[in-house]
Design a protein around this motif. Structure first.
Motif, PDB file in Angstrom:
ATOM      1  N   ILE A   1       1.000  -1.240   0.066  1.00 48.29           N
ATOM      2  CA  ILE A   1       0.132  -0.030   0.155  1.00 48.29           C
ATOM      3  C   ILE A   1       0.956   1.305  -0.018  1.00 48.29           C
ATOM      4  CG2 ILE A   1      -1.720   1.439   1.179  1.00 48.29           C
ATOM      5  CD1 ILE A   1      -2.718  -1.277   2.608  1.00 48.29           C
ATOM      6  N   PHE A   2       1.960   1.236   0.787  1.00 44.85           N
ATOM      7  CA  PHE A   2       3.086   2.291   0.820  1.00 44.85           C
ATOM      8  C   PHE A   2       3.557   2.652  -0.444  1.00 44.85           C
ATOM      9  CE2 PHE A   2       7.068   3.569   2.642  1.00 44.85           C
ATOM     10  CZ  PHE A   2       7.045   5.008   2.769  1.00 44.85           C
ATOM     11  N   VAL A   3       4.118   1.539  -0.856  1.00 46.52           N
ATOM     12  CA  VAL A   3       5.006   1.793  -2.266  1.00 46.52           C
ATOM     13  C   VAL A   3       3.935   2.240  -3.382  1.00 46.52           C
ATOM     14  CG1 VAL A   3       6.037   0.234  -4.056  1.00 46.52           C
ATOM     15  CG2 VAL A   3       6.551  -0.062  -1.678  1.00 46.52           C
ATOM     16  N   ASN A   4       2.629   1.607  -3.376  1.00 44.68           N
ATOM     17  CA  ASN A   4       1.837   2.124  -4.506  1.00 44.68           C
ATOM     18  C   ASN A   4       1.495   3.409  -4.175  1.00 44.68           C
ATOM     19  OD1 ASN A   4      -0.022   1.393  -6.752  1.00 44.68           O
ATOM     20  ND2 ASN A   4      -1.546   2.158  -5.076  1.00 44.68           N
ATOM     21  N   PHE A   5       1.086   3.840  -2.988  1.00 47.66           N
ATOM     22  CA  PHE A   5       0.745   5.444  -2.721  1.00 47.66           C
ATOM     23  C   PHE A   5       1.965   6.161  -3.303  1.00 47.66           C
ATOM     24  CE2 PHE A   5       0.872   9.378  -0.466  1.00 47.66           C
ATOM     25  CZ  PHE A   5      -0.521   9.628  -0.033  1.00 47.66           C
ATOM     26  N   LEU A   6       3.416   5.661  -3.249  1.00 46.45           N
ATOM     27  CA  LEU A   6       4.440   6.589  -3.514  1.00 46.45           C
ATOM     28  C   LEU A   6       4.612   6.467  -4.967  1.00 46.45           C
ATOM     29  CD1 LEU A   6       6.908   5.915  -0.745  1.00 46.45           C
ATOM     30  CD2 LEU A   6       5.464   8.150  -0.946  1.00 46.45           C
ATOM     31  N   LYS A   7       4.238   5.513  -5.492  1.00 42.86           N
ATOM     32  CA  LYS A   7       4.200   5.729  -7.267  1.00 42.86           C
ATOM     33  C   LYS A   7       3.078   6.333  -7.751  1.00 42.86           C
ATOM     34  CE  LYS A   7       6.101   0.958  -7.800  1.00 42.86           C
ATOM     35  NZ  LYS A   7       5.910  -0.574  -8.144  1.00 42.86           N
ATOM     36  N   GLU A   8       2.045   6.516  -7.137  1.00 45.83           N
ATOM     37  CA  GLU A   8       1.158   7.234  -7.486  1.00 45.83           C
ATOM     38  C   GLU A   8       1.159   8.896  -7.055  1.00 45.83           C
ATOM     39  OE1 GLU A   8      -1.664   6.603  -9.613  1.00 45.83           O
ATOM     40  OE2 GLU A   8      -0.835   4.623  -9.774  1.00 45.83           O
ATOM     41  N   ARG A   9       1.999   9.120  -6.014  1.00 47.35           N
ATOM     42  CA  ARG A   9       2.282  10.488  -5.627  1.00 47.35           C
ATOM     43  C   ARG A   9       3.709  10.513  -5.442  1.00 47.35           C
ATOM     44  NH1 ARG A   9      -2.030  12.986  -6.426  1.00 47.35           N
ATOM     45  NH2 ARG A   9      -3.946  12.209  -5.535  1.00 47.35           N
ATOM     46  N   PRO A  10       4.551  10.495  -6.279  1.00 49.65           N
ATOM     47  CA  PRO A  10       6.155  10.460  -6.333  1.00 49.65           C
ATOM     48  C   PRO A  10       6.446  11.688  -5.281  1.00 49.65           C
ATOM     49  CG  PRO A  10       5.360  10.600  -8.586  1.00 49.65           C
ATOM     50  CD  PRO A  10       4.205  10.420  -7.662  1.00 49.65           C
ATOM     51  N   ARG A  11       6.068  12.573  -5.534  1.00 50.34           N
ATOM     52  CA  ARG A  11       6.624  13.865  -4.868  1.00 50.34           C
ATOM     53  C   ARG A  11       6.534  13.642  -3.169  1.00 50.34           C
ATOM     54  NH1 ARG A  11       3.854  19.387  -6.076  1.00 50.34           N
ATOM     55  NH2 ARG A  11       5.449  20.017  -4.522  1.00 50.34           N
ATOM     56  N   ASP A  12       5.617  12.767  -2.784  1.00 44.73           N
ATOM     57  CA  ASP A  12       5.755  12.441  -1.264  1.00 44.73           C
ATOM     58  C   ASP A  12       6.882  11.270  -0.814  1.00 44.73           C
ATOM     59  OD1 ASP A  12       3.417  14.026  -1.446  1.00 44.73           O
ATOM     60  OD2 ASP A  12       2.171  12.118  -0.639  1.00 44.73           O
ATOM     61  N   ALA A  13       7.429  10.917  -1.859  1.00 42.94           N
ATOM     62  CA  ALA A  13       8.402   9.988  -1.444  1.00 42.94           C
ATOM     63  C   ALA A  13       9.857  10.646  -0.687  1.00 42.94           C
ATOM     64  CB  ALA A  13       9.412   9.200  -2.794  1.00 42.94           C
ATOM     65  N   ARG A  14      10.161  11.704  -1.029  1.00 40.42           N
ATOM     66  CA  ARG A  14      11.175  12.564  -0.587  1.00 40.42           C
ATOM     67  C   ARG A  14      10.836  12.745   1.164  1.00 40.42           C
ATOM     68  NH1 ARG A  14      13.469  17.755  -2.824  1.00 40.42           N
ATOM     69  NH2 ARG A  14      11.321  17.886  -3.535  1.00 40.42           N
ATOM     70  N   ALA A  15       9.537  13.138   1.222  1.00 43.88           N
ATOM     71  CA  ALA A  15       9.431  13.285   2.811  1.00 43.88           C
ATOM     72  C   ALA A  15       9.147  12.129   3.591  1.00 43.88           C
ATOM     73  CB  ALA A  15       7.643  13.621   2.950  1.00 43.88           C
ATOM     74  N   TYR A  16       9.272  10.824   2.902  1.00 43.81           N
ATOM     75  CA  TYR A  16       9.571   9.563   3.609  1.00 43.81           C
ATOM     76  C   TYR A  16      10.901   8.998   3.569  1.00 43.81           C
ATOM     77  CZ  TYR A  16       4.692  10.020   4.306  1.00 43.81           C
ATOM     78  OH  TYR A  16       3.607  10.685   4.760  1.00 43.81           O
TER      79      TYR A  16
END
Length: 169
Positions: free
Chosen positions: A117-132
């Motif tokens: 779920i986490f990985v899919n979220f970041l694939k759909e919202r790649p800008r959020d990856a950096r925050a994590y």
């Protein structure tokens, strides 16, 4: 052996402890309720409203989301405490792209369920990856081991939408 342990700890991405100031959250909440602007801003950011489990007070906070049918996924950093209210009182209201909906929140605690779920979220919202503390490889993937190492620092929330909100606010 000490070098191995320190290298392993150093390889764990650290989730940023930055949080937006209160005025920024208030401004975003107003924008998400402004006709015309709400549909543009609201395609990525929702307002979640819930009751405090001890105080009973109503709280509203903006948060990025990913929607699929009647399910909405939210991520938040574990050090933020607002999500704990949803453990005892899972009823929430969401403002999604100009519409009010109600749902039941669930904290996804199982790591094997939370990771995809986490990985899919970041694939759909790649800008959020950096925050994590994560980034995408050249082929567009995220290192699953690094993503798994971040999971203890975040909370994955699944909200199952149950009905439209007739309050109309």
């Amino acid at each position: 052996m000490a070098d191995t342990i320190s290298a392993t700890v150093a390889d764990v991405p650290q989730v940023s402890t930055w949080s937006p100031p209160g005025w920024a959250n208030s401004l975003m909440a107003r924008l998400l309720k402004t006709p015309g602007v709400e549909r543009w801003v609201g395609s990525a950011i929702a307002l979640i409203t819930f009751k405090g489990r001890k105080s009973g007070k109503t709280y509203t906070t903006p948060i990025t989301y990913l929607r699929s049918g009647n399910e909405v996924i939210l991520l938040t950093k574990r050090f933020r405490v607002w999500w704990r209210n949803l453990l005892d009182v899972p009823k929430v209201s969401l403002r999604l792209a100009g519409r009010n909906v109600r749902g039941l929140a669930e904290v996804v605690d199982n790591e094997d369920e939370a990771l995809p779920i986490f990985v899919n979220f970041l694939k759909e919202r790649p800008r959020d990856a950096r925050a994590y503390g994560l980034s995408f490889d050249a082929d567009g993937s995220i290192d699953l081991a690094r993503a798994r190492s971040v999971l203890p620092q975040i909370v994955v929330l699944r909200i199952r939408l149950v009905e439209p909100d007739d309050a109309g606010d």
